[in-house]
Motif scaffolding. Sequence first.
Motif, PDB file in Angstrom:
ATOM      1  N   ALA A 214       0.575  -5.854   3.263  1.00  0.00           N
ATOM      2  CA  ALA A 214       0.180  -4.085   3.189  1.00  0.00           C
ATOM      3  C   ALA A 214       1.432  -3.138   2.160  1.00  0.00           C
ATOM      4  O   ALA A 214       1.378  -2.406   2.009  1.00  0.00           O
ATOM      5  N   LEU A 215       2.247  -3.036   2.752  1.00  0.00           N
ATOM      6  CA  LEU A 215       3.275  -2.919   2.311  1.00  0.00           C
ATOM      7  C   LEU A 215       4.204  -2.494   0.698  1.00  0.00           C
ATOM      8  O   LEU A 215       4.141  -2.069  -0.348  1.00  0.00           O
ATOM      9  N   MET A 216       3.483  -4.365   0.673  1.00  0.00           N
ATOM     10  CA  MET A 216       4.148  -4.956  -1.124  1.00  0.00           C
ATOM     11  C   MET A 216       2.766  -4.247  -1.831  1.00  0.00           C
ATOM     12  O   MET A 216       3.429  -3.851  -2.814  1.00  0.00           O
ATOM     13  N   GLN A 217       1.613  -4.223  -1.403  1.00  0.00           N
ATOM     14  CA  GLN A 217       0.723  -3.865  -2.153  1.00  0.00           C
ATOM     15  C   GLN A 217       0.002  -2.441  -2.431  1.00  0.00           C
ATOM     16  O   GLN A 217       0.170  -2.058  -3.591  1.00  0.00           O
ATOM     17  N   CYS A 218       0.694  -1.519  -1.582  1.00  0.00           N
ATOM     18  CA  CYS A 218       1.355  -0.182  -1.672  1.00  0.00           C
ATOM     19  C   CYS A 218       2.197   0.318  -2.362  1.00  0.00           C
ATOM     20  O   CYS A 218       2.209   2.160  -2.722  1.00  0.00           O
ATOM     21  N   GLY A 219       3.066  -0.765  -2.897  1.00  0.00           N
ATOM     22  CA  GLY A 219       3.720  -0.452  -3.967  1.00  0.00           C
ATOM     23  C   GLY A 219       5.640   0.474  -2.852  1.00  0.00           C
ATOM     24  O   GLY A 219       6.412   0.517  -3.186  1.00  0.00           O
ATOM     25  N   VAL A 220       5.409   0.555  -1.763  1.00  0.00           N
ATOM     26  CA  VAL A 220       6.422   0.552  -0.339  1.00  0.00           C
ATOM     27  C   VAL A 220       7.262  -0.547  -1.214  1.00  0.00           C
ATOM     28  O   VAL A 220       9.013  -0.109  -1.009  1.00  0.00           O
TER      29      VAL A 220
END
Lengths: 339, 339
Positions: A214-220
Amino acid sequence: MGRLTTAVEATRRPTMNDVAKAAGVSLKTVSRVINADPTVQREYVESVHAAVSILGFRRNEIARTLRSGQTSSTIGLVIEDLANPFYSAIASAVERVAAEHRTLLITASSEENPDREREVLQELLQRRVDGLLIVPAGVDHGFLRAEMARGVPVVFLDRPPTGLDADTVLLDNVGGARSGVEYMLARGHRRIGMLLDSLTIFTMRERLAGARAALMQCGVGFDDALLRDDVHDPGQASSAVAAMLDGHAPPTAFFCGNNRIAIGAALELARRDHPAALVAFDDFEASGLVHNLLTIIGYDNQELGRRAAEVLFRRVAGDRSSPERIMLSTDLRHVRVTS
Amino acid sequence: MGRLTTAVEATRRPTMNDVAKAAGVSLKTVSRVINADPTVQREYVESVHAAVSILGFRRNEIARTLRSGQTSSTIGLVIEDLANPFYSAIASAVERVAAEHRTLLITASSEENPDREREVLQELLQRRVDGLLIVPAGVDHGFLRAEMARGVPVVFLDRPPTGLDADTVLLDNVGGARSGVEYMLARGHRRIGMLLDSLTIFTMRERLAGARAALMQCGVGFDDALLRDDVHDPGQASSAVAAMLDGHAPPTAFFCGNNRIAIGAALELARRDHPAALVAFDDFEASGLVHNLLTIIGYDNQELGRRAAEVLFRRVAGDRSSPERIMLSTDLRHVRVTS
DNA sequence: ATGAAAGCGCTAACAT
DNA sequence: ATGTTAGCGCTTTCAT
């Protein structure tokens, strides 16, 4: 004299033979009556029942199981620790299904110790249980293959087996964690502390993977500084939260890998009256007492045990189709929406 | 052809006889090796072990138990509901003690149903368990007397048996409740709401008696309008609290008969941000999340199971002394002192 | 419809 | 030190 003979002397347990003599019939007739065979004269049935009740006869299941060969009407459940509500919910659900099949349940705790797990499995197999339900503590389960070939059904719960293909019932750990973290991200959180038990545990790795996705997909991106693993109990969770909040750039939210971690985290936040949000795997009865924004990644916590037991009894009944893999979905429960 | 014969055919389980043939020794020699009898030639020991491992032999405990007559190395625990943390703590402690005695534990839930309790006890006795631990659901247990005379030890936990004299391990329900209520009275509370599960349950009657004694002794008297019984779960506890707070002369404190009632009461108070104090039987992991003044009437919740199991195994080992009555003391835990 | 005999897999008692 | 025989309490043939 009378007192001596009536005193506590281990009265021998009456057998079918004793009943037969008392009722004046043959051993086999007693067996027939006990097993409700309809081909016995009513007269005999009555006198056998009378003798049974007078003598206090109770059929020896041990002997029946030995002779008739197969079913002991007992199954085994191997978990980590019965005192943990997660496992006792499983045990309770399994026991309920077992009762429907007139089967008793032996629960055995492995205490997260692979050696103990193996020992306990051996003991259960020696007692010729009709089947096994296992939350694996993580070693190789290849040694069960021979037993399975001999017709002992084995179903794994919560974690998949290693070195073995068998029926397995899992939660959607990745999906649940992902949507929980996505929700936090949608609420604007960018620094999310990750509190997990040991990453040697399958569910913890999966939940971390979901959160990371989720974090990666959101670019965080994923910040290792925000990860604390090996958090085993509420006390350690409290400490981890305290340390992170006291550090540089503290998190504004915490992802809790299980309910005991969530309780510890919530306690620390309550002590500090800190407004950080929480998203946590597993529901718990007292979740409503948490004053922070709390989102639970929930599921029906009896379903895991129930589904696994159902598969097991299907196997016990003779189903030999290829191993089933069941994944139970999770949902987000917004316990406290305003913080 | 090869595939057909190696396909899933329920391989017969090897017996000692098979091992004997494979190892070229007699059946009895195999038995000796399996039982670690030292009077066997090393050479034979080795070949037997080899055969055991090749064939995947596992001694049939069912047969051993039948022949050697006595111990099945299994005990039974009958409780109300494994999903309730109070009972799972007991089960966990019992299991731990059982493991020390190389004994497995069958847990069976009576679901507060006396008929079910009886059924389950019958099934356990038919399996020739070495002993029974029972949290009685409240009927007459006289039918166990014959079994006890035949040498099956029975220990009661949390509630005493009816119509039977047997080992019993109880909490100091009266004393605990009394001191909890005395503490509330000392803090100036005069209207204390009483929230209890069904008064058919022994512990609830005792706790009520203790609370009442404290009130009488202090000259406050007992007001029936402040008593709510039959409170089975947190939801009902919340409702009861709500009703009392909305009534005339609402209580300033609540006495909660168990932890699930305490959680429900705390939830309702939290929703209303009401400052009423709570005094509750049983500790619970999330108690620190309660924001009201909270006093717990606590005890070591594993000790109940542990002590009972210890008595049971002493009986299994042959202790025939007169029935023991153990009462475990409670203590007051001031979880939140300022409200 | 009933019973006698055999035997499940193991251990106990008794040889040898 | 090893083997032989019997039998735990029941169910399963197989007679009758």
